[in-house]
Write a protein that holds these residues in place. Structure first.
Motif, PDB file in Angstrom:
ATOM      1  N   PHE A 279      21.506   8.093   0.604  1.00 38.98           N
ATOM      2  CA  PHE A 279      20.066   8.085   0.352  1.00 38.98           C
ATOM      3  C   PHE A 279      19.764   7.732  -1.108  1.00 38.98           C
ATOM      4  N   ASN A 280      20.800   7.447  -1.867  1.00 39.81           N
ATOM      5  CA  ASN A 280      20.643   7.127  -3.289  1.00 39.81           C
ATOM      6  C   ASN A 280      20.919   5.639  -3.518  1.00 39.81           C
ATOM      7  N   VAL A 281      20.727   5.217  -4.747  1.00 40.23           N
ATOM      8  CA  VAL A 281      21.084   3.848  -5.130  1.00 40.23           C
ATOM      9  C   VAL A 281      22.362   3.935  -5.952  1.00 40.23           C
ATOM     10  N   ASP A 282      23.297   3.051  -5.691  1.00 37.42           N
ATOM     11  CA  ASP A 282      24.599   3.135  -6.346  1.00 37.42           C
ATOM     12  C   ASP A 282      24.950   1.834  -7.041  1.00 37.42           C
ATOM     13  N   SER A 283      25.090   1.919  -8.356  1.00 34.03           N
ATOM     14  CA  SER A 283      25.361   0.767  -9.197  1.00 34.03           C
ATOM     15  C   SER A 283      26.730   0.151  -8.920  1.00 34.03           C
ATOM     16  N   ALA A 284      27.694   0.968  -8.541  1.00 38.99           N
ATOM     17  CA  ALA A 284      29.061   0.471  -8.368  1.00 38.99           C
ATOM     18  C   ALA A 284      29.195  -0.393  -7.116  1.00 38.99           C
ATOM     19  N   THR A 285      28.741   0.136  -5.994  1.00 37.31           N
ATOM     20  CA  THR A 285      28.934  -0.572  -4.724  1.00 37.31           C
ATOM     21  C   THR A 285      27.745  -1.476  -4.403  1.00 37.31           C
ATOM     22  N   GLY A 286      26.647  -1.280  -5.111  1.00 37.38           N
ATOM     23  CA  GLY A 286      25.446  -2.057  -4.822  1.00 37.38           C
ATOM     24  C   GLY A 286      24.638  -1.489  -3.667  1.00 37.38           C
ATOM     25  N   TRP A 287      24.895  -0.244  -3.307  1.00 36.81           N
ATOM     26  CA  TRP A 287      24.117   0.384  -2.235  1.00 36.81           C
ATOM     27  C   TRP A 287      22.669   0.520  -2.689  1.00 36.81           C
ATOM     28  N   GLY A 288      21.758  -0.008  -1.904  1.00 38.29           N
ATOM     29  CA  GLY A 288      20.348  -0.037  -2.317  1.00 38.29           C
ATOM     30  C   GLY A 288      19.994  -1.338  -3.018  1.00 38.29           C
ATOM     31  N   ILE A 289      21.008  -2.167  -3.311  1.00 41.91           N
ATOM     32  CA  ILE A 289      20.797  -3.447  -3.989  1.00 41.91           C
ATOM     33  C   ILE A 289      21.147  -4.602  -3.050  1.00 41.91           C
ATOM     34  N   THR A 290      22.231  -4.474  -2.288  1.00 40.53           N
ATOM     35  CA  THR A 290      22.676  -5.558  -1.404  1.00 40.53           C
ATOM     36  C   THR A 290      21.783  -5.656  -0.161  1.00 40.53           C
ATOM     37  N   ASN A 291      21.846  -6.813   0.474  1.00 44.76           N
ATOM     38  CA  ASN A 291      21.098  -6.986   1.725  1.00 44.76           C
ATOM     39  C   ASN A 291      21.667  -6.126   2.837  1.00 44.76           C
ATOM     40  N   GLU A 292      23.004  -5.956   2.838  1.00 43.37           N
ATOM     41  CA  GLU A 292      23.631  -5.159   3.890  1.00 43.37           C
ATOM     42  C   GLU A 292      23.141  -3.707   3.808  1.00 43.37           C
TER      43      GLU A 292
END
Ligand code: RUQ
Ligand code: CUA
Ligand code: CA
Length: 632
Positions: free
Chosen positions: A99-112
């Motif tokens: 439920f967070n945004v993660d700079s390392a993996t790009g969670w919340g940033i990537t389209n996937e």
């Protein structure tokens, strides 16, 4: 509420052999902390310290290169994530952003990840409490882990083969999804989750009165992640658990008063545990005996007092945790403001629903007095229960069968031991405790305060998750584990119950939408390095093989919406690449055989470097390229 003296009068003294709270700190750290905090007191002799440390070491040290026996999945609280630890080493193995945004993996940033989180109005926060692993016939099957988001009323699913979140569902017409547990038998068909707060219906500002307010018990289909049904209840809902027949789930309610103020929530000496009859609910849905609310199509059933779908069992007072014993016999509700736990016999629930009992309390078979602030209970599979006492800062080990005898009037002492924990424990969790395989080896206690247990780090402190050896008669504290805000609960499973992939399959549904887009563009992701223009949308396809991107330069026009797809062609385990476009807020993980994509606007003309940000090779620094943006 009774005074503490009355409560502890009949209890055995805490054994003198209980481990000192500082026993397992290094001697130097001990001296340092003692000096720094002024807590000089009772430092044990060097010999006894060494002996104690050695005894404990035999139990829990996992040497470098050795693997842990258990996976532990921790919720990250209002960090919004899930963490994977090895137990008993308590080494943090991985973080799974949810439920967070993660700079390392790009969670919340990537389209996937946005496919999972939603592309519009994505929340940046979450509050995850209760991680639970899918089951088949009452045993962890290692397929999924589910977790609630209290902050934004969501439920997420994590695929345990790749340890990524693959679905998130927002529960309609409720606020604050808190307690979450899974159907255990015959398998996890439903994820049961409680909405904590009552809200008016409709909640459109026309009426904010309590009369029109209620909350609902929810069931999410574990495979489709669609909401299967919602049940309106009296009062509110806190924690929940399911039984081992597949017929019942049970939830605690601390606000039977439906009060808005704190004092009001404590007015009644008893609130209740509400039992849901899953068979009857399913039948009612099948028969069309439901309504819907607002725009939602989810079947809503009325489970308020008098309904055939529920039964309300009065229990003292503002109860919190609700935990099914692994023998399948009992639901145990934890009293919080009452020093008791209430033991509910599951085999009496058929009679309760059939109307064969005079009083709903007839299903209660014990109500042991345990100490102040009982919050959660866990089990060792040998007939003992372990309950956290928030106010006493202790874990109490007690015997369920003896508590039942005591309730029947026999003179037996059901308390086995009380152990100090540091400090103010919320959840505790014993290995495999929510399944038939409860093995009574390890107990994790998630303490809310760490105060003087660690080097000071300013006004904000870590939590302290303590590992306790429960394999013997006596509980032994063996490890302090500082954690960042703020695990509420964890789950321990044997390592053989989890099967992970070493590298991605090229047909993994996790990046299926990228594969489909490439197909429409006539691009072969595994080999092509191409730039496709589609109006002001530009799709840049590139491969990566350590230490090179297949594309080291591409051109776009100012204002273009650029999507970069990177397909990692490495097949070697652990060779993950990254893609970071400097000064564009773009970063992502691309693990072996994975395709990842990210979309951004190229709004500034000039040269913009991109680089690999997961260390992959001796020439990792050299793995880079340039985006050239032509002035519009
Ligand atoms: S519940 S202790 Cu969500 Cu107890 Cu946190
Ligand atoms: Cu590729 Cu670092
Ligand atoms: Ca209450």
């Amino acid at each position: 509420m009774k005074k503490r003296d009355d409560l502890t009068k009949d209890m055995p003294a805490i054994p003198a052999t209980d481990l000192s709270r500082r026993r397992f700190m290094g001697a130097a750290a001990m001296a340092g902390v003692a000096g720094a905090t002024g807590l000089g007191a009772a430092v044990m002799s060097r010999e006894s310290f060494a002996a104690a440390a050695e005894a404990a070491r035999n139990n829990f040290i996992v040497h470098p290169g050795e693997l842990d026996e258990y996976y532990g999945f921790w919720s990250g609280g209002h960090s919004g994530e899930v963490r994977v630890l090895g137990v008993p080493s308590m080494r943090e193995l991985m973080r799974i952003p949810v439920f967070n945004v993660d700079s390392a993996t790009g969670w919340g940033i990537t389209n996937e990840s946005k496919d999972v989180l939603g592309h519009d109005n994505t929340f940046l926060n979450g509050d995850s409490h209760h991680p639970h692993i899918s089951m088949t016939d009452g045993r962890y099957d290692g397929k999924y882990l589910f977790i609630n988001d209290k902050a934004n009323s969501r439920v997420a699913r994590i695929r345990l083969d790749i340890m990524k979140c693959d679905k998130i569902t927002t529960i309609p017409n409720v606020q604050a999804i808190h307690g979450l547990r899974l159907q255990k038998v015959p398998k996890t068909k439903y994820v049961f989750c409680n909405a904590e707060y009552v809200i008016p219906h409709p909640n459109d500002g026309t009426d904010t009165s309590l009369e029109s307010s209620f909350t609902m018990f929810n069931a999410v289909d574990a495979e489709t992640m669609e909401v299967a049904f919602q049940v309106i209840v009296d009062g509110n809902l806190d924690n929940t658990d399911a039984d081992y027949t597949g017929k019942y789930a049970c939830s605690t309610c601390y606000n039977s008063e439906k009060a808005l103020d704190l004092a009001g929530t404590m007015r009644n000496d008893r609130d209740w545990a509400v039992v849901f009859n899953i068979e009857r609910i399913e039948q009612a849905v099948k028969n069309g005996n439901f309504k819907t609310l607002g725009d939602s199509r989810v079947p809503v059933l009325d489970g308020r007092e008098g309904s055939e779908l529920t039964r309300y069992i009065p229990v003292p007072k503002n109860p919190h945790g609700l935990n099914t014993s692994p023998d399948g016999k009992y639901f145990i509700a934890n009293g919080k403001l009452s020093p008791t736990c209430t033991v509910i016999a599951i085999d009496k629930l058929d009679d309760l629903f059939a109307g064969n009992l005079k009083d709903a309390r007839d299903v209660v078979v014990a109500e042991p007095e345990l100490g102040l602030g009982p919050l959660h209970t866990t089990y060792d599979g040998r007939g003992n229960a372990y309950t956290t006492l928030f106010i006493d800062s202790q874990v109490v080990k007690w015997n369920v069968a003896d508590a039942i005898k005591h309730y029947d009037g026999e003179e037996v002492n059901y308390i086995r031991q009380k152990l100090d924990v540091h400090y103010q424990p919320g959840h505790n969790h014993a290995s495999l405790t929510e399944s038939r395989d409860a093995d009574g080896k390890w107990l994790v206690v998630l303490s809310k305060f760490s105060k003087d247990r660690f080097l000071p780090v300013g006004p904000l402190h870590p939590e302290n998750d303590q590992l306790i050896d429960i394999s013997g008669e006596e509980m032994k504290l063996v490890h302090d584990g500082p954690t960042f805000a703020e695990p509420h609960d964890c789950i321990l499973v044997r390592r053989d119950q989890i099967k992970t992939k070493k590298i991605y399959d090229r047909d993994d549904p996790y990046f299926a939408s990228a594969v489909e887009q490439a197909k429409r563009d006539g691009v072969t992701l595994e080999s092509d390095n191409k730039v496709i223009r589609d109006g002001n949308k530009v799709r840049v396809y590139m491969t990566s093989v350590a230490p090179m991107y297949g594309t080291t330069e591409f051109k776009v026009k100012q204002g273009d919406e650029v999507t970069v797809y990177v397909s990692n062609q490495d097949t070697i385990e652990d060779v993950t690449h990254g893609f970071c476009m400097v000064n564009h807020g773009v970063s992502m993980e691309i693990s072996p055989q994975q395709t990842s994509s990210v979309t951004f606007v190229a709004d500034r003309p000039g040269v913009h470097w991109y680089y690999c940000n997961w260390f992959c090779h001796a020439l990792h620094m050299e793995m880079r390229g340039r985006m050239i943006v032509e002035k519009a």
